[in-house]
Motif scaffolding. Sequence first.
Motif, mmCIF file in Angstrom:
data_model
loop_
_atom_site.group_PDB
_atom_site.id
_atom_site.type_symbol
_atom_site.label_atom_id
_atom_site.label_comp_id
_atom_site.label_asym_id
_atom_site.label_seq_id
_atom_site.Cartn_x
_atom_site.Cartn_y
_atom_site.Cartn_z
ATOM 1 N N TYR A 1 20.537 3.684 7.057
ATOM 2 C CA TYR A 1 21.071 4.657 6.788
ATOM 3 C C TYR A 1 21.907 5.700 7.657
ATOM 4 C CZ TYR A 1 17.318 3.284 3.870
ATOM 5 O OH TYR A 1 16.100 2.339 2.934
ATOM 6 N N SER A 2 23.032 5.774 8.432
ATOM 7 C CA SER A 2 23.315 5.819 9.741
ATOM 8 C C SER A 2 24.998 5.962 9.645
ATOM 9 C CB SER A 2 23.259 4.587 10.666
ATOM 10 O OG SER A 2 21.731 5.119 11.566
ATOM 11 N N SER B 1 20.812 6.362 -0.602
ATOM 12 C CA SER B 1 21.272 7.205 0.539
ATOM 13 C C SER B 1 22.254 7.602 0.431
ATOM 14 C CB SER B 1 20.380 7.685 1.321
ATOM 15 O OG SER B 1 20.556 6.778 2.662
ATOM 16 N N SER C 1 17.058 9.084 2.695
ATOM 17 C CA SER C 1 16.728 8.378 4.234
ATOM 18 C C SER C 1 15.738 8.701 4.665
ATOM 19 C CB SER C 1 18.168 8.385 5.149
ATOM 20 O OG SER C 1 18.003 9.890 5.274
ATOM 21 N N PRO C 2 15.307 7.581 5.608
ATOM 22 C CA PRO C 2 14.002 7.833 5.364
ATOM 23 C C PRO C 2 13.477 9.290 6.639
ATOM 24 C CG PRO C 2 13.966 5.689 5.976
ATOM 25 C CD PRO C 2 15.313 6.178 5.527
ATOM 26 N N TRP C 3 14.118 9.989 7.166
ATOM 27 C CA TRP C 3 13.874 11.169 8.019
ATOM 28 C C TRP C 3 14.875 12.021 8.193
ATOM 29 C CZ3 TRP C 3 15.844 6.646 9.584
ATOM 30 C CH2 TRP C 3 17.628 6.330 10.241
ATOM 31 N N GLN C 4 15.477 12.118 6.851
ATOM 32 C CA GLN C 4 16.302 13.209 6.362
ATOM 33 C C GLN C 4 15.642 13.876 5.446
ATOM 34 O OE1 GLN C 4 19.179 13.530 7.285
ATOM 35 N NE2 GLN C 4 20.319 12.136 8.314
ATOM 36 N N ARG D 1 12.996 14.483 2.565
ATOM 37 C CA ARG D 1 11.492 13.201 2.646
ATOM 38 C C ARG D 1 10.738 14.199 3.901
ATOM 39 N NH1 ARG D 1 12.122 7.500 2.325
ATOM 40 N NH2 ARG D 1 12.787 6.781 0.517
ATOM 41 N N ASP D 2 11.439 15.019 4.407
ATOM 42 C CA ASP D 2 10.715 15.170 5.551
ATOM 43 C C ASP D 2 9.578 16.591 4.656
ATOM 44 O OD1 ASP D 2 11.783 17.485 4.237
ATOM 45 O OD2 ASP D 2 13.186 18.054 6.940
ATOM 46 N N HIS E 1 21.532 17.899 -0.342
ATOM 47 C CA HIS E 1 21.509 17.263 0.970
ATOM 48 C C HIS E 1 22.499 15.517 0.530
ATOM 49 C CE1 HIS E 1 16.953 19.112 0.799
ATOM 50 N NE2 HIS E 1 17.652 18.896 1.547
#
Length: 436
Positions: A62-63, A102, A146-149, A152-153, A163
């Motif tokens: 996810y980068s 994502s 993605s997990p930290w974007q 999701r927060d 997004h």
Amino acid sequence: MTVVKADHVTKSGAAVLSFTPVPASPIGAALDPENAPTLFKPLKMRGVTLHNRFAVAPMCQYSAFDGHLTDWHFAHLSQYMIRGNALTIVEATSVTPNGRISPEDSGLWQDSQIEPLRRLANFAHSQGQKFGIQLAHAGRKASTASPWQPPRDVGRITAGPEHGGWPDNVWAPSAIPFDHQYPSPKEMTLDDIRTLLQAFKDAARRAVAAGIDVIEIHSAHGYLLTEFLSPTSNKRTDHYGGSFENRTRLLLEVIAGVREVIPETMPLWVRISATGWMEYTGEPSWTIEDTIKLAKLLPAAGVDLLDVSSGGNNAAAKISMHTYYQIDLAGKIRQAIKEAGLDLLIGAVGMITEAEMARSIVQETGSGSGKPAEASNGTVEVEEESGATTQADVVLIGRQLLREPEFPLRVAHKLGVPVVWPKQYMRAGWRREQQL
């Protein structure tokens, strides 16, 4: 750039991207392969030879930026290339923009995405290693955060346009969402399917241009090709739905298209979810028997290895979880293939965290060293084994490499197999009697 001429350095591509002492053998290769366990014996597939049986499983990071790999990917993947893995495979790489899981996923739908891959391929080759890519389409599991974007927060799954997502353009065989938190997909039209098939071919051509050695087609974990295979997610009434032959049609067409545009010498892999873990419902679903039936079609289609995973297509799946829950599936498929007299390699993945487990999965009876016994010095010594069943030909390692990037070197030490280290790291090699 000043180019220093020297016989003891390797050069990557047109430009010198790395000055590296030329190893006598690839990093992680056994110094005495003839007497090594199968795990450290070479494996030839078409025109590619892996110097051991370790492959880096595709792991989403996810980068990426607009589908382009970044410096994070170079740092992440290059560490495995210098620590003994014979093959490093890039994460699920989408063949279309709407096929990303994502907005930060890797892609190969445009030519500008070739160069970051070529940089990695050049580095892998400078170390004597092989480089692969997993081509994919996320289907109804696309446009998720993605997990930290965001979002999701705040506990939401779907990535909206604000997004970078595309929730109104998510494809699936049928208009059935994966779960209530996921986008509502559109049933693919025949034109969409033709677009997808061309996209896989175009991405495969770009992979070849980037210097990729192995291509894997992602047909697992509930992404688009899995969705077509399973009657729980595929309710179509045309020639892509209904019967087993119809539900497997798209995957076989993708395989044919990719095989058509890549060199004959390039190995082609397929990752499969061997079961959807939905048998408990008593309703039609994708099962291990279906996978075995499909596996028997793959050699004639030009597939060289079936990478066996499971699950991911149904939120209600009930997985019978234990250490060998996926390894056992791989073993059943391999046995069925061998009994049918067919030539298809098998890859095993999941919870492979120990030296003996990795060794036993691929060990061929009578091939080098066999059954291990713990030695007093903390390494694992091996005695000849008999009657054991080989469950796979390659082990694909994921999370254990995130914890221990040097896992193949550690396994070699535990099994008492001397292997090649990077020359720059030779001073750090473990002593024969050293306990890890």
